[in-house]
Design an enzyme around this catalytic site. Structure first.
Site, PDB file in Angstrom:
ATOM      1  N   GLY A 285     -16.748 -66.445  44.641  1.00 41.46           N
ATOM      2  CA  GLY A 285     -17.812 -65.523  44.219  1.00 41.46           C
ATOM      3  C   GLY A 285     -19.017 -65.624  45.133  1.00 41.46           C
ATOM      4  O   GLY A 285     -20.163 -65.527  44.696  1.00 41.46           O
TER       5      GLY A 285
ATOM      6  N   THR B 198     -20.719 -63.873  48.818  1.00 42.30           N
ATOM      7  CA  THR B 198     -20.898 -62.460  49.183  1.00 42.30           C
ATOM      8  C   THR B 198     -19.549 -61.806  49.466  1.00 42.30           C
ATOM      9  O   THR B 198     -19.306 -60.654  49.083  1.00 42.30           O
ATOM     10  CB  THR B 198     -21.812 -62.326  50.421  1.00 42.30           C
ATOM     11  OG1 THR B 198     -22.854 -63.275  50.313  1.00 42.30           O
ATOM     12  CG2 THR B 198     -22.399 -60.944  50.524  1.00 42.30           C
ATOM     13  N   ALA B 199     -18.640 -62.555  50.127  1.00 46.88           N
ATOM     14  CA  ALA B 199     -17.341 -61.971  50.481  1.00 46.88           C
ATOM     15  C   ALA B 199     -16.559 -61.592  49.220  1.00 46.88           C
ATOM     16  O   ALA B 199     -16.009 -60.488  49.128  1.00 46.88           O
ATOM     17  CB  ALA B 199     -16.549 -62.960  51.330  1.00 46.88           C
TER      18      ALA B 199
ATOM     19  N   GLU C 180     -28.215 -63.633  55.917  1.00 52.55           N
ATOM     20  CA  GLU C 180     -29.271 -62.774  55.388  1.00 52.55           C
ATOM     21  C   GLU C 180     -29.576 -61.575  56.264  1.00 52.55           C
ATOM     22  O   GLU C 180     -30.539 -60.871  56.039  1.00 52.55           O
ATOM     23  CB  GLU C 180     -30.525 -63.630  55.179  1.00 52.55           C
ATOM     24  CG  GLU C 180     -30.200 -64.888  54.374  1.00 52.55           C
ATOM     25  CD  GLU C 180     -31.362 -65.462  53.613  1.00 52.55           C
ATOM     26  OE1 GLU C 180     -32.418 -65.638  54.216  1.00 52.55           O
ATOM     27  OE2 GLU C 180     -31.201 -65.727  52.402  1.00 52.55           O
TER      28      GLU C 180
ATOM     29  N   LYS D 132     -34.141 -53.535  58.972  1.00 54.62           N
ATOM     30  CA  LYS D 132     -33.912 -54.191  60.264  1.00 54.62           C
ATOM     31  C   LYS D 132     -33.587 -53.120  61.312  1.00 54.62           C
ATOM     32  O   LYS D 132     -32.584 -52.406  61.180  1.00 54.62           O
ATOM     33  CB  LYS D 132     -32.743 -55.166  60.092  1.00 54.62           C
ATOM     34  CG  LYS D 132     -32.213 -55.762  61.373  1.00 54.62           C
ATOM     35  CD  LYS D 132     -31.108 -56.778  61.064  1.00 54.62           C
ATOM     36  CE  LYS D 132     -30.406 -57.260  62.303  1.00 54.62           C
ATOM     37  NZ  LYS D 132     -29.257 -58.131  62.013  1.00 54.62           N
TER      38      LYS D 132
ATOM     39  N   THR E 233     -22.753 -60.620  62.237  1.00 59.14           N
ATOM     40  CA  THR E 233     -21.582 -59.756  62.111  1.00 59.14           C
ATOM     41  C   THR E 233     -20.652 -60.132  60.954  1.00 59.14           C
ATOM     42  O   THR E 233     -19.684 -59.419  60.694  1.00 59.14           O
ATOM     43  CB  THR E 233     -20.744 -59.835  63.407  1.00 59.14           C
ATOM     44  OG1 THR E 233     -20.639 -61.210  63.787  1.00 59.14           O
ATOM     45  CG2 THR E 233     -21.383 -59.042  64.506  1.00 59.14           C
TER      46      THR E 233
END
Ligand SMILES: Cc1cc2nc3c(=O)[nH]c(=O)nc-3n(C[C@H](O)[C@H](O)[C@H](O)COP(=O)(O)OP(=O)(O)OC[C@H]3O[C@@H](n4cnc5c(N)ncnc54)[C@H](O)[C@@H]3O)c2cc1C
Length: 504
Positions: free
Chosen positions: A11, A13-14, A48, A77, A343
């Site tokens: 759990g 970000t991926a 981030e 960004k 990336t």
């Protein structure tokens, strides 16, 4: 189609990105998705900065910036500023801009000038004069254009990765994704090698048809349970650790990531609405954790501060197979190419998208597994080469780290040919197209990198150009970009406007 159970282990970000994309794509199918994560293990909690691709992710889920950005302390960004990577006079920093449609007018001048400059003609070859994103970052503006400036502007984000994880978990729940908090201690397999079930430390089995390994660097399913090998990139990407520290946010919130070369690596500086995230990525072969922490603290003026630093080890490379049997790896479990161009989440998104397409095209079987594996492995190699180029063309001589990077000849044939094309003054766009690698990093990114480091004949060799060589007027281009920039607000104003919508 019979009903299918997809179990996502992890759990971070991926895991939550995968859960949301699959749940959205297959909302009308008999597919049940469960995320299993362990609150006692937690997530890596860094990561981030994004590429523009992340906007596509949120757009696909139908989530507006006003909904997610304030919830994650996110900022805009325009690109990345690279500082102190080159010692060439006039090239101590350069900006890697995200593309914008108005660049169609100014970019040809940059391509022309950087080509001519490589022939030792004295024209302006620094990329910072030619791109709208660079201008917006220089003036601390957001990349959100006024209504009367109807051009496509690409941009990325900065965000708090823990808050993003929590946000995506809530979104996944709305899409009926199930959530189990448990620590997995074993894996049960079928005789054909497929994973049958995850076994929790309490002995409970979680069965599934497809397993998505988002368990982070340890890659519990793909690398451990299915014994897939790992190809290290360590012989040309030396960095394998990071130290992370946050600082307070000032009045001005920059709309760029800064990447500053240091003695044994580089540091990132990522502005969020409430703080700046800083991290020093370094190579343990050249420097130990205390040296790295001291160097970062000194750079931030925090030598006497008791703000706590976090140390992280990185495993840089990719798995030999991203999808084996009924298991695909997504995120750090499939590989990592150090965070220089931010990336990782981009690859997460591409991997999940590719899996969704391949799995669906093959009628919800593993029929297109090889296609997926080939496309993801090729992407890793292409991104790795672009990152390696940052180290190979550096001209610093202050430490053995930088000298070894500059002398490193463990380059892929592809990267060797790209660099050879540049230094021999040939057409780089043609070479990238010939190799079909401009789909990963476009020609403009390669040009900015090589021109931004000042990989040109020495100043003393430059000859004055004729009218043809000097056909572009830099003042006019800068004035054009300045006037385009009038259509954008100060970054903080744009963020405040988003926050006020959010609180309503
Ligand atoms: C120094 C650094 C800087 C980075 N900067 C960027 C950046 O700027 N941009 C970018 O895109 N990416 C960046 N990344 C990468 C980014 O952090 C990751 O890609 C992203 O956070 C996804 O991580 P993950 O979900 O794969 O793994 P993690 O966050 O580690 O999540 C792993 C999950 O698996 C669970 N888990 C593990 N073992 C078990 C078990 N036995 N039982 C149950 N659950 C388990 C954990 O609880 C957790 O939920 C950076 C990475 C590093 C190391």
């Amino acid at each position: 189609m019979k009903s299918q159970k997809i179990v996502i282990l992890g759990g971070g970000t991926a895991g939550w990105m995968a859960a949301n994309m699959m749940a959205k794509s297959w909302a009308d199918k008999a597919i049940e998705i469960t995320v299993v994560e362990s609150s006692s293990i937690g997530i890596i909690g860094v990561g981030e900065g994004s590429t523009p691709q992340f906007k596509g992710f949120m757009d696909y889920l139908g989530i507006s910036e006003a909904q997610w950005m304030p919830a994650c302390n996110a900022t805009y960004k325009n690109g990345i500023r690279f500082i102190d990577w080159s010692t060439k006079t006039g090239f101590s920093s350069y900006f890697h801009p995200f593309p914008a449609q108005p660049d169609d007018y100014s970019a040809p001048a940059f391509f022309h000038n950087s080509f001519v400059r490589r022939k030792a003609i004295d024209v302006e070859g620094h990329p910072d004069h030619f791109f709208l994103a660079t201008h917006l970052a220089n003036t601390n503006k957001s990349p959100i254009a006024a209504q009367n400036f109807p051009f496509e502007i690409n941009y990325g984000y900065h965000f708090d990765s823990s808050l993003l994880g929590e946000f995506l978990a809530r979104e996944a729940e709305k899409r009926n994704v199930k959530h189990i908090d448990a620590t997995i201690s074993d894996v049960r397999k079928h005789v054909n090698g497929d994973i049958a079930a995850l076994v929790t430390s309490q002995g409970v089995e979680i069965a599934g048809d497809i397993f998505v390994d988002c368990s982070g660097f340890k890659s519990l399913l793909l690398q451990q349970a299915l014994d897939v090998g790992f190809e290290s990139f360590g012989n040309n990407l030396f960095n394998d650790a990071a130290v992370v520290l946050a600082t307070k946010q000032g009045d001005i919130i920059r709309s760029e990531t800064q990447s500053v070369a240091r003695k044994y690596g580089w540091s990132w500086h990522i502005p969020l609405t409430n703080r700046t995230g800083n991290g020093y990525v370094y190579s343990q072969r050249y420097c130990d954790r205390d040296q790295a922490e001291t160097e970062l603290r000194a750079a931030l003026g925090l030598l006497d501060s008791d703000v706590e630093a976090r140390h992280i080890k990185m495993k840089v490379g990719q798995v030999k197979t991203h999808w084996k049997n009924n298991c695909i790896a997504v995120g750090l479990s499939q590989g990592f190419i150090e965070p220089l161009e931010a990336t990782a989440l981009h690859i997460v998104q591409e991997t999940v998208q590719s899996f969704i397409e391949c799995y669906q095209e093959a009628g919800f079987t593993d029929g297109n597994r090889d296609k997926h594996n080939h496309s993801i492995a090729t992407r890793y190699q292409a991104i790795r080469d672009y990152i390696v180029a940052h180290y190979r063309v550096n001209s610093r001589t202050d430490t053995q780290y930088w000298l070894d990077n500059a002398n490193n000849n463990n380059l892929s044939r592809s990267l060797f040919n790209v660099l050879q094309t540049w230094v021999s003054g040939n057409n780089l766009s043609d070479e990238l197209a010939r190799q079909n690698i401009d789909q990963y990093y476009p020609s403009v990114s390669w040009h900015c990198l090589l021109a931004g480091y000042g990989v040109y004949p020495d100043q003393a060799q430059l000859k004055p150009g004729n009218a043809l060589a000097k056909q572009y007027n830099i003042e006019k281009i800068e004035d054009y970009l300045r006037r385009c920039g009038l259509n954008f607000k100060a970054h903080r104003l744009e963020l405040d406007a988003l926050a006020s919508t959010f609180h309503k």
